[in-house]
Enzyme design. Sequence first.
Site, PDB file in Angstrom:
ATOM      1  N   SER A 196      30.533  36.278  33.675  1.00  0.00           N
ATOM      2  CA  SER A 196      29.306  35.879  34.091  1.00  0.00           C
ATOM      3  C   SER A 196      28.754  36.761  34.873  1.00  0.00           C
ATOM      4  O   SER A 196      29.367  37.892  35.542  1.00  0.00           O
ATOM      5  CB  SER A 196      29.546  34.776  35.261  1.00  0.00           C
ATOM      6  N   TYR A 225      33.286  30.762  41.839  1.00  0.00           N
ATOM      7  CA  TYR A 225      32.905  30.923  40.521  1.00  0.00           C
ATOM      8  C   TYR A 225      32.631  32.392  40.422  1.00  0.00           C
ATOM      9  O   TYR A 225      33.216  33.067  39.417  1.00  0.00           O
ATOM     10  CB  TYR A 225      31.740  30.040  39.870  1.00  0.00           C
TER      11      TYR A 225
END
Length: 258
Positions: free
Chosen positions: A150, A163
């Site tokens: 990500s 995350y």
Amino acid sequence: MPSADTPSALTRMFGLAGRRALVTGGSSGIGRAIALALTSAGAEVIVAARTADTLDEVVSTATAAGGRVAALPADLSTRTGVHALADAAGRVDVLVNSAGINLRPPMDELDEDTWDATMAVNLTAPFILGQRLAPAMAERGYGRLIHLSSQQAHRPFASSGAYGVSKAGVEALARSQAEAWSARGVTANVLMPGFVQTPLNERLSSDPATVEALAARTLVGRNGVPGDFAGAAVFLAGPAASYITGQTIAVDGGFSVH
């Protein structure tokens, strides 16, 4: 003249006939697109996810197109569930770790349970699957570990929280796996998306202004779609990528350089 049975140069570089792939999170979003692309390149694909209905849809779609796809329900939130998946998968030549959870409360609201849940699926599951499956790949002299990362692994925005940390860990994991196994034919690499409107990004996708602003950060002028990852995944899974390992490859329309 080569015979009709002689593989073309493109098939020799990118074909996956005879290979078995396991795609976690393969029932939706980027994982689904990658699973369908791998089977179209000739691989036998196992898709693993929690939801039986979405798994069945992927199997039906691939089968209708002449592909070979099987489904394995799996719970990657526990170590027991990850080991059960490794046991059930059997021989795997290509492992794609696309499963993930996206719990991103503001940092000052991030509790230990959320941290643990995020790390379990996003980082511990790829680690365990690599430990279980990569040694056998190395014994056979061919293997591909492909992870999904990500932008939050490199730049904090939209409450990166646990995350972002988990995805930074995935990139480091790939480098360690590359060090361990690349000399025996097993590469490990990462695909890093920009913003892609998938169920995993439902929170951001629900705000049109945010979606527009994120598209404006790209160089191509649009956000990603799952199909953008099909070609990159097939490339990394095949013979043509044998000299690429330990890398994070941005598939983001220029998001990361703008």
